[in-house]
Design a protein around this motif. Structure first.
Motif, short mmCIF file in Angstrom:
data_model
loop_
_atom_site.label_atom_id
_atom_site.label_comp_id
_atom_site.label_asym_id
_atom_site.label_seq_id
_atom_site.Cartn_x
_atom_site.Cartn_y
_atom_site.Cartn_z
N ALA A 35 -2.13 16.89 -0.95
CA ALA A 35 -1.52 17.20 -2.40
C ALA A 35 -2.06 17.85 -3.08
O ALA A 35 -1.76 18.75 -3.62
CB ALA A 35 -1.03 15.85 -2.71
N ALA A 36 -3.36 17.79 -3.13
CA ALA A 36 -4.27 18.22 -4.05
C ALA A 36 -4.40 19.81 -3.61
O ALA A 36 -4.37 20.76 -4.23
CB ALA A 36 -5.65 17.72 -4.14
N GLU B 220 0.85 -1.23 -0.05
CA GLU B 220 0.08 -0.07 0.04
C GLU B 220 0.80 1.17 -0.11
O GLU B 220 1.99 1.27 0.41
CB GLU B 220 -1.06 -0.10 1.24
N LEU B 221 0.45 2.35 -0.53
CA LEU B 221 1.10 3.65 -0.60
C LEU B 221 0.95 4.47 0.75
O LEU B 221 -0.45 4.44 1.02
CB LEU B 221 0.73 4.23 -1.68
N PRO C 259 -0.27 13.88 -9.44
CA PRO C 259 0.26 13.00 -9.13
C PRO C 259 1.52 12.33 -9.68
O PRO C 259 2.24 11.65 -8.94
CB PRO C 259 -1.11 11.89 -9.65
N ALA D 172 0.68 7.53 0.79
CA ALA D 172 -0.21 8.54 0.37
C ALA D 172 -1.65 8.44 0.64
O ALA D 172 -2.55 9.14 1.23
CB ALA D 172 -0.11 8.98 -0.98
N ASP D 173 -2.11 6.93 0.45
CA ASP D 173 -3.41 6.37 0.74
C ASP D 173 -3.66 6.06 2.31
O ASP D 173 -4.77 6.47 2.75
CB ASP D 173 -3.93 5.14 -0.10
N GLY E 42 -3.90 9.33 4.19
CA GLY E 42 -4.75 10.21 3.57
C GLY E 42 -4.22 11.63 3.06
O GLY E 42 -4.51 12.73 3.36
N LEU E 43 -3.03 11.19 2.33
CA LEU E 43 -2.41 12.44 1.97
C LEU E 43 -2.69 13.07 0.40
O LEU E 43 -2.29 14.15 0.19
CB LEU E 43 -0.85 12.09 2.05
N ARG E 44 -3.78 12.52 0.15
CA ARG E 44 -4.05 12.73 -1.26
C ARG E 44 -4.65 14.25 -1.41
O ARG E 44 -4.56 15.07 -2.39
CB ARG E 44 -4.79 11.84 -2.23
N GLU E 45 -5.56 14.56 -0.40
CA GLU E 45 -6.22 15.80 -0.11
C GLU E 45 -5.12 16.80 0.05
O GLU E 45 -5.22 17.89 -0.53
CB GLU E 45 -7.21 15.57 0.83
N PRO F 258 5.79 14.39 -7.69
CA PRO F 258 5.78 14.57 -6.25
C PRO F 258 6.89 15.55 -5.66
O PRO F 258 7.81 15.92 -6.66
CB PRO F 258 6.38 12.96 -5.93
#
Length: 225
Positions: free
Chosen positions: A215-216, A203-204, A222, A206-207, A210-213, A225
């Motif tokens: 990063a956005a 697994e990443l 994507p 980022a997932d 919960g880092l994708r938000e 980085p």
């Protein structure tokens, strides 16, 4: 000693052992990312991790009289914490003082100054964290203090505060918070163990975190980085 006192002592001893087992980074995070000494304070050895109550010493620059006077105040499991004034470029502890300190149960020293006889200290297994390694000698006539609040490498240290030290540096945990912080360390270690297993399974982070938000919001694409 009453049953309540014995229980408190057992809790304290267990807390110190937990902090020693899991080290500086875990304690620092559990303590609200507080308590770190200046990162210029570095170990002369590798792979050693300690924790214990502070015996504090305040010395004038290039003078170690008060360290000699502090030895009789030390008890098994203590960590000596030495604060000095600038320029802090003398070797205030060497092999002879370390031999005396260890004979009285001191498990290591944190020095906002220099240390010398490093080869001998490594050979005898007495760990030291210091600002400098230097052969510069000292006088032995300056006034100072033992077991008073000091500022060591930018961090206030009270006698009895728990000092945790390892390859990552040194952190001071307030004595009154030690048991609570040890519980926080255990919670953090358990949480990180779960994350480690998921990372090992592919697994990443980022997932998982919960880092994708985030990063956005930072407008990180994507693929960039």
């Amino acid at each position: 000693m009453s049953g309540g006192d014995r229980s408190l002592e057992a809790d304290w001893s267990a807390a110190v052992a937990t902090l020693a087992a899991h080290g500086v980074a875990a304690a620092h995070e559990a303590f609200g990312r507080a308590g770190l000494l200046d990162p210029a304070i570095r170990p002369i050895q590798q792979g050693i991790r300690i924790a214990g109550p502070a015996v504090t010493v305040l010395c004038p620059p290039a003078d170690n009289l008060m360290i000699h006077m502090a030895v009789e105040h030390c008890r098994p499991g203590d960590v000596l914490v030495v604060a000095t004034g600038p320029p802090r470029n003398a070797g205030v502890i060497g092999e002879l003082l370390a031999t005396s300190l260890r004979a009285h149960g001191v498990i290591g020293a944190v020095i906002d100054a220099g240390v010398r006889d490093v080869a001998e200290l490594r050979a005898m297994g007495f760990p030291v964290w210091s600002r400098w390694i230097t052969a510069q000698g000292t006088t032995k006539h300056g006034a100072g203090a033992v077991n008073r609040a000091v500022v060591c490498a930018g961090q206030e240290v009270e006698p009895g505060d728990v000092i945790v030290a390892d390859d990552d540096g040194v952190v001071c945990v307030a004595a009154a918070s030690a048991v609570e912080m040890a519980r926080g360390v255990l919670d953090r270690v358990a949480h990180e163990s779960e994350i480690r297993a998921r990372l090992a399974a592919g697994e990443l982070s980022a997932d998982i975190l919960g880092l994708r938000e985030a990063a956005a919001r930072a407008r990180i694409a994507p693929g960039n980085p």
